[in-house]
Design a protein around this motif. Structure first.
Motif, mmCIF file in Angstrom:
data_model
loop_
_atom_site.group_PDB
_atom_site.id
_atom_site.type_symbol
_atom_site.label_atom_id
_atom_site.label_comp_id
_atom_site.label_asym_id
_atom_site.label_seq_id
_atom_site.Cartn_x
_atom_site.Cartn_y
_atom_site.Cartn_z
ATOM 1 N N ASN A 122 24.778 17.787 4.712
ATOM 2 C CA ASN A 122 25.133 18.309 6.039
ATOM 3 C C ASN A 122 24.507 17.566 7.207
ATOM 4 O OD1 ASN A 122 26.708 20.594 4.979
ATOM 5 N ND2 ASN A 122 24.750 21.101 4.065
ATOM 6 N N LEU A 123 23.344 16.994 7.015
ATOM 7 C CA LEU A 123 22.681 16.276 8.094
ATOM 8 C C LEU A 123 23.314 14.905 8.277
ATOM 9 C CD1 LEU A 123 20.287 16.026 10.129
ATOM 10 C CD2 LEU A 123 19.014 14.961 8.253
ATOM 11 N N LYS A 124 23.763 14.634 9.496
ATOM 12 C CA LYS A 124 24.294 13.316 9.816
ATOM 13 C C LYS A 124 23.102 12.422 10.168
ATOM 14 C CE LYS A 124 27.595 10.946 12.763
ATOM 15 N NZ LYS A 124 28.517 11.047 13.869
ATOM 16 N N TYR A 125 22.984 11.298 9.474
ATOM 17 C CA TYR A 125 21.895 10.353 9.723
ATOM 18 C C TYR A 125 22.382 8.962 9.354
ATOM 19 C CZ TYR A 125 21.152 10.203 4.694
ATOM 20 O OH TYR A 125 21.325 10.027 3.354
ATOM 21 N N GLN A 126 21.591 7.941 9.707
ATOM 22 C CA GLN A 126 22.000 6.585 9.386
ATOM 23 C C GLN A 126 20.789 5.719 9.067
ATOM 24 O OE1 GLN A 126 24.827 5.038 12.149
ATOM 25 N NE2 GLN A 126 25.279 3.251 10.916
ATOM 26 N N CYS A 127 20.094 5.217 10.079
ATOM 27 C CA CYS A 127 19.062 4.203 9.833
ATOM 28 C C CYS A 127 17.739 4.788 9.336
ATOM 29 C CB CYS A 127 18.828 3.353 11.077
ATOM 30 S SG CYS A 127 17.864 4.159 12.378
ATOM 31 N N GLY A 128 17.391 5.984 9.773
ATOM 32 C CA GLY A 128 16.126 6.594 9.379
ATOM 33 C C GLY A 128 14.904 5.989 10.059
ATOM 34 N N MET A 129 15.107 5.136 11.051
ATOM 35 C CA MET A 129 13.993 4.448 11.692
ATOM 36 C C MET A 129 13.937 4.658 13.201
ATOM 37 S SD MET A 129 14.061 0.991 9.315
ATOM 38 C CE MET A 129 14.743 0.059 10.615
ATOM 39 N N GLY A 130 14.715 5.581 13.733
ATOM 40 C CA GLY A 130 14.679 5.861 15.167
ATOM 41 C C GLY A 130 15.433 4.861 16.022
ATOM 42 N N LYS A 131 16.321 4.085 15.418
ATOM 43 C CA LYS A 131 17.045 3.058 16.169
ATOM 44 C C LYS A 131 18.462 3.452 16.559
ATOM 45 C CE LYS A 131 14.599 -0.846 14.155
ATOM 46 N NZ LYS A 131 14.739 -2.102 13.400
ATOM 47 N N CYS A 132 19.050 4.448 15.876
ATOM 48 C CA CYS A 132 20.477 4.726 16.092
ATOM 49 C C CYS A 132 20.762 6.078 16.730
ATOM 50 C CB CYS A 132 21.237 4.604 14.773
ATOM 51 S SG CYS A 132 20.877 5.914 13.568
ATOM 52 N N ALA A 133 19.849 7.025 16.647
ATOM 53 C CA ALA A 133 20.003 8.382 17.185
ATOM 54 C C ALA A 133 21.063 9.206 16.465
ATOM 55 C CB ALA A 133 20.264 8.371 18.693
ATOM 56 N N THR A 134 21.540 8.760 15.319
ATOM 57 C CA THR A 134 22.545 9.506 14.562
ATOM 58 C C THR A 134 22.003 10.861 14.096
ATOM 59 O OG1 THR A 134 23.519 7.433 13.825
ATOM 60 C CG2 THR A 134 24.110 9.388 12.571
ATOM 61 N N CYS A 135 20.710 10.943 13.821
ATOM 62 C CA CYS A 135 20.107 12.175 13.302
ATOM 63 C C CYS A 135 19.648 13.127 14.405
ATOM 64 C CB CYS A 135 18.937 11.843 12.381
ATOM 65 S SG CYS A 135 17.523 11.121 13.247
ATOM 66 N N ALA A 136 19.994 12.848 15.643
ATOM 67 C CA ALA A 136 19.549 13.699 16.754
ATOM 68 C C ALA A 136 19.985 15.148 16.538
ATOM 69 C CB ALA A 136 20.107 13.182 18.072
ATOM 70 N N CYS A 137 19.036 16.047 16.707
ATOM 71 C CA CYS A 137 19.293 17.494 16.590
ATOM 72 C C CYS A 137 18.610 18.188 17.763
ATOM 73 C CB CYS A 137 18.695 18.038 15.295
ATOM 74 S SG CYS A 137 19.523 17.529 13.791
ATOM 75 N N ARG A 138 19.155 19.334 18.120
ATOM 76 C CA ARG A 138 18.504 20.165 19.140
ATOM 77 C C ARG A 138 17.638 21.191 18.426
ATOM 78 N NH1 ARG A 138 19.838 24.869 21.556
ATOM 79 N NH2 ARG A 138 21.950 24.793 20.726
ATOM 80 N N VAL A 139 16.390 21.279 18.817
ATOM 81 C CA VAL A 139 15.458 22.226 18.219
ATOM 82 C C VAL A 139 15.669 23.581 18.890
ATOM 83 C CG1 VAL A 139 13.043 22.780 17.767
ATOM 84 C CG2 VAL A 139 13.804 20.382 17.753
ATOM 85 N N ILE A 140 16.046 24.567 18.103
ATOM 86 C CA ILE A 140 16.273 25.920 18.613
ATOM 87 C C ILE A 140 14.965 26.693 18.661
ATOM 88 C CG2 ILE A 140 17.448 28.121 18.161
ATOM 89 C CD1 ILE A 140 19.690 26.411 16.841
ATOM 90 N N SER A 141 14.163 26.572 17.604
ATOM 91 C CA SER A 141 12.847 27.210 17.591
ATOM 92 C C SER A 141 11.899 26.374 16.741
ATOM 93 C CB SER A 141 12.926 28.648 17.064
ATOM 94 O OG SER A 141 13.294 28.658 15.702
ATOM 95 N N GLY A 142 10.633 26.454 17.083
ATOM 96 C CA GLY A 142 9.603 25.710 16.358
ATOM 97 C C GLY A 142 9.145 24.447 17.054
ATOM 98 N N ALA A 143 9.704 24.154 18.222
ATOM 99 C CA ALA A 143 9.344 22.926 18.942
ATOM 100 C C ALA A 143 7.864 22.890 19.313
ATOM 101 C CB ALA A 143 10.207 22.774 20.193
ATOM 102 N N GLU A 144 7.266 24.053 19.486
ATOM 103 C CA GLU A 144 5.855 24.096 19.884
ATOM 104 C C GLU A 144 4.935 23.521 18.819
ATOM 105 O OE1 GLU A 144 6.700 28.148 17.991
ATOM 106 O OE2 GLU A 144 7.789 26.711 19.230
ATOM 107 N N HIS A 145 5.419 23.392 17.585
ATOM 108 C CA HIS A 145 4.612 22.852 16.494
ATOM 109 C C HIS A 145 4.856 21.364 16.263
ATOM 110 C CE1 HIS A 145 3.355 26.864 15.519
ATOM 111 N NE2 HIS A 145 4.607 27.249 15.405
ATOM 112 N N LEU A 146 5.753 20.774 17.026
ATOM 113 C CA LEU A 146 6.070 19.359 16.854
ATOM 114 C C LEU A 146 5.200 18.499 17.769
ATOM 115 C CD1 LEU A 146 9.976 19.579 16.854
ATOM 116 C CD2 LEU A 146 8.446 19.396 14.862
ATOM 117 N N PRO A 147 4.925 17.267 17.346
ATOM 118 C CA PRO A 147 4.187 16.370 18.241
ATOM 119 C C PRO A 147 5.076 15.975 19.415
ATOM 120 C CG PRO A 147 4.965 15.174 16.319
ATOM 121 C CD PRO A 147 5.300 16.625 16.080
ATOM 122 N N PRO A 148 4.481 15.455 20.475
ATOM 123 C CA PRO A 148 5.299 14.970 21.590
ATOM 124 C C PRO A 148 6.253 13.871 21.111
ATOM 125 C CG PRO A 148 2.972 15.031 22.190
ATOM 126 C CD PRO A 148 3.044 15.298 20.723
ATOM 127 N N ALA A 149 7.359 13.728 21.798
ATOM 128 C CA ALA A 149 8.335 12.692 21.452
ATOM 129 C C ALA A 149 7.673 11.319 21.516
ATOM 130 C CB ALA A 149 9.517 12.754 22.412
#
Length: 102
Positions: free
Chosen positions: A36-63
Motif C-alpha cells: 500500500n505504501l507508494k515509495y521509490q528510491c528510499g533515500m529522500g531524493k524523490c519524495a514518492t513516499c511523502a505522507c501527511r502525519v495525522i498523529s504522532g508528529a510530536e515524537h518525530l525528529p525535526p525534518a
C-alpha cells in the motif's frame, strides 16, 4: 512497539511494528505497509513516499535537509518523507494526496 495506522485510498491499515522501524525498508522486503505504501528510491531524493502525519508528529525528529529540500512548505502542513523516519512511537499517516516535489 509502535502501532502504525496507515490510510490510503479510503482504506485503513493497522499493524504493530518493531521499535526503530522504517516503513519504506519494511515495504521493500514485502512487509507492512507493503503493497500500500507508494515509495521509490528510499533515500529522500524523490519524495514518492511523502505522507501527511495525522498523529504522532510530536515524537518525530525535526525534518532533515532532504525533507526540507523535497517538501518545502508542505512540512508545515504535516508532510514527511517516510523513508527518512525511524519509528519508536505510535503514528498515524495518510498517503491519499502525494505532494509534488519542491
Amino acid at each position: 512497539m509502535p502501532t502504525v495506522v496507515f490510510h490510503k485510498a479510503g482504506q485503513t491499515y493497522t499493524e504493530v511494528v518493531n521499535d526503530n522501524t522504517n516503513l519504506v525498508v519494511r515495504a521493500g522486503i514485502k512487509q507492512f505497509p507493503y503493497p500500500n505504501l507508494k515509495y521509490q528510491c528510499g533515500m529522500g531524493k524523490c519524495a514518492t513516499c511523502a505522507c501527511r502525519v495525522i498523529s504522532g508528529a510530536e515524537h518525530l525528529p525535526p525534518a532533515n535537509w532532504k525533507e526540507k529540500k523535497q517538501l518545502g512548505e508542505r512540512i508545515e502542513q504535516g508532510y514527511r518523507l517516510v523513508c527518512q523516519l525511524w519509528l519508536s512511537h505510535d503514528i498515524e499517516l495518510t498517503q491519499d494526496i502525494a505532494p509534488a516535489a519542491k
